[in-house]
Design a protein around this motif. Structure first.
Motif, short mmCIF file in Angstrom:
data_model
loop_
_atom_site.label_atom_id
_atom_site.label_comp_id
_atom_site.label_asym_id
_atom_site.label_seq_id
_atom_site.Cartn_x
_atom_site.Cartn_y
_atom_site.Cartn_z
N UNK A 154 65.86 66.75 17.57
CA UNK A 154 65.21 67.18 18.80
C UNK A 154 65.47 66.15 19.89
N UNK A 155 65.46 66.64 21.10
CA UNK A 155 65.66 65.79 22.25
C UNK A 155 64.76 66.29 23.37
N UNK A 156 64.29 65.36 24.18
CA UNK A 156 63.43 65.76 25.29
C UNK A 156 63.76 64.90 26.50
N UNK A 157 63.46 65.45 27.65
CA UNK A 157 63.65 64.76 28.92
C UNK A 157 62.53 65.20 29.85
N UNK A 158 62.00 64.25 30.59
CA UNK A 158 60.90 64.59 31.48
C UNK A 158 60.53 63.43 32.37
N UNK A 159 59.33 63.54 32.92
CA UNK A 159 58.82 62.52 33.83
C UNK A 159 57.37 62.24 33.48
N UNK A 160 56.88 61.12 34.02
CA UNK A 160 55.49 60.74 33.77
C UNK A 160 54.91 60.12 35.02
N UNK A 161 53.62 60.34 35.21
CA UNK A 161 52.85 59.61 36.21
C UNK A 161 52.09 58.54 35.47
N UNK A 162 52.20 57.31 35.90
CA UNK A 162 51.54 56.19 35.24
C UNK A 162 50.53 55.57 36.19
N UNK A 163 49.31 55.36 35.68
CA UNK A 163 48.22 54.76 36.46
C UNK A 163 47.98 53.35 35.93
N UNK A 164 47.93 52.39 36.83
CA UNK A 164 47.64 51.00 36.49
C UNK A 164 46.27 50.66 37.06
N UNK A 165 45.24 50.47 36.22
CA UNK A 165 43.88 50.30 36.73
C UNK A 165 43.58 48.95 37.39
N UNK A 166 44.23 47.88 36.97
CA UNK A 166 43.87 46.58 37.55
C UNK A 166 45.04 45.60 37.49
N UNK A 167 45.02 44.64 38.40
CA UNK A 167 46.01 43.57 38.38
C UNK A 167 45.68 42.61 37.25
N UNK A 168 46.56 41.66 36.96
CA UNK A 168 46.35 40.72 35.86
C UNK A 168 46.43 39.29 36.37
N UNK A 169 45.70 38.40 35.66
CA UNK A 169 45.71 36.99 36.04
C UNK A 169 45.29 36.13 34.85
N UNK A 170 45.98 35.01 34.66
CA UNK A 170 45.60 34.03 33.64
C UNK A 170 45.71 32.64 34.23
N UNK A 171 44.91 31.72 33.69
CA UNK A 171 44.94 30.32 34.11
C UNK A 171 44.98 29.45 32.87
N UNK A 172 45.86 28.46 32.87
CA UNK A 172 46.00 27.51 31.76
C UNK A 172 45.76 26.10 32.29
N UNK A 173 44.57 25.54 32.04
CA UNK A 173 44.32 24.17 32.52
C UNK A 173 45.12 23.15 31.70
N UNK A 174 45.68 22.16 32.39
CA UNK A 174 46.43 21.09 31.73
C UNK A 174 45.60 19.82 31.71
N UNK A 175 45.04 19.48 32.82
CA UNK A 175 44.22 18.28 32.98
C UNK A 175 43.22 18.50 34.10
N UNK A 176 42.54 17.46 34.53
CA UNK A 176 41.52 17.63 35.56
C UNK A 176 42.07 18.12 36.90
N UNK A 177 43.28 17.76 37.24
CA UNK A 177 43.86 18.16 38.53
C UNK A 177 45.16 18.95 38.37
N UNK A 178 45.42 19.49 37.19
CA UNK A 178 46.65 20.24 36.94
C UNK A 178 46.34 21.54 36.22
#
Length: 154
Positions: A43-67
Motif C-alpha cells: 500500500x502507498x499513500x500521499x496526502x497533507x497534514x495541518x500541524x498545531x504547535x501549542x507552545x514554544x520551548x526553552x531550557x536553561x543549563x547553569x554552569x556557575x554563579x555567573x555562567x
C-alpha cells in the motif's frame, strides 16, 4: 525530541540537554492497495497534514554563579502544513489478522522553528541561531486483529 550538545572552549565543560517539541497533527491522505499475491499487499499513500504547535520551548543549563547556557525555540507559525507519504507491505490471513511493515515520511512546507542557543557570562554572551526543518522518517510495524464476520462461527 532534539538533543542539544554544548561546551565551553578551553574549560573542559560540556553537557547535553533535550528539548521536546510537542505537536498535534490532522492528516488527510489517499491510500491505494496493490495486490501482489493471494495474501500479500503493498500500500502507498500521499496526502497533507495541518500541524498545531501549542507552545514554544526553552531550557536553561547553569554552569556557575555567573555562567549559563540557554536555549529557546520559537515556532514560525502555530499552525503549519506538511506533506505526508507512506509505503508499506501487508501479509493478510483470514483467521489470524494482518501483519504490516512500512515507512512514513513527514515533510513540512517550511521550517517549523527558529532555535537560538546562547552562552551567557558576566563578560558578555555568544549566540547561535538556526532553523529546524521538522521532517522525519518512521519505520512502522502494525498488527490488525482478525475480526469475525457476522454469522461466522469460531
Amino acid at each position: 525530541n532534539y538533543r542539544l550538545n554544548y561546551a565551553v572552549p578551553d574549560s573542559g565543560y560540556s553537557a547535553t540537554d533535550q528539548v521536546r517539541v510537542i505537536s498535534y497533527e490532522v492528516p488527510v491522505s489517499g491510500l491505494v492497495y496493490i495486490r501482489l499475491g493471494d495474501q500479500f499487499y503493498m500500500n502507498t499513500s500521499l496526502g497533507a497534514a495541518l500541524t498545531l504547535f501549542p507552545s514554544d520551548v526553552r531550557t536553561t543549563e547553569p554552569i556557575g554563579p555567573n555562567e549559563r547556557f540557554q536555549q529557546e525555540g520559537a515556532y514560525k507559525s502555530k499552525v503549519q502544513g506538511a506533506i505526508l507519504a507512506n509505503i508499506g507491505f501487508e501479509y493478510r490471513t483470514k483467521s489470524k489478522g494482518y501483519w504490516y511493515i512500512g515507512s512514513s515520511y513527514h515533510l513540512p512546507f517550511s521550517n517549523i522553528m527558529t532555535f537560538a542557543m546562547s552562552y551567557e557570562r558576566s563578560s558578555g554572551s555568544t549566540i547561535a541561531i538556526d532553523n529546524i526543518t521538522g521532517s522525519y522518517l518512521t519505520l512502522d510495524f502494525r498488527y490488525f486483529f482478525h475480526e469475525a464476520k457476522r454469522g461466522e462461527k469460531e
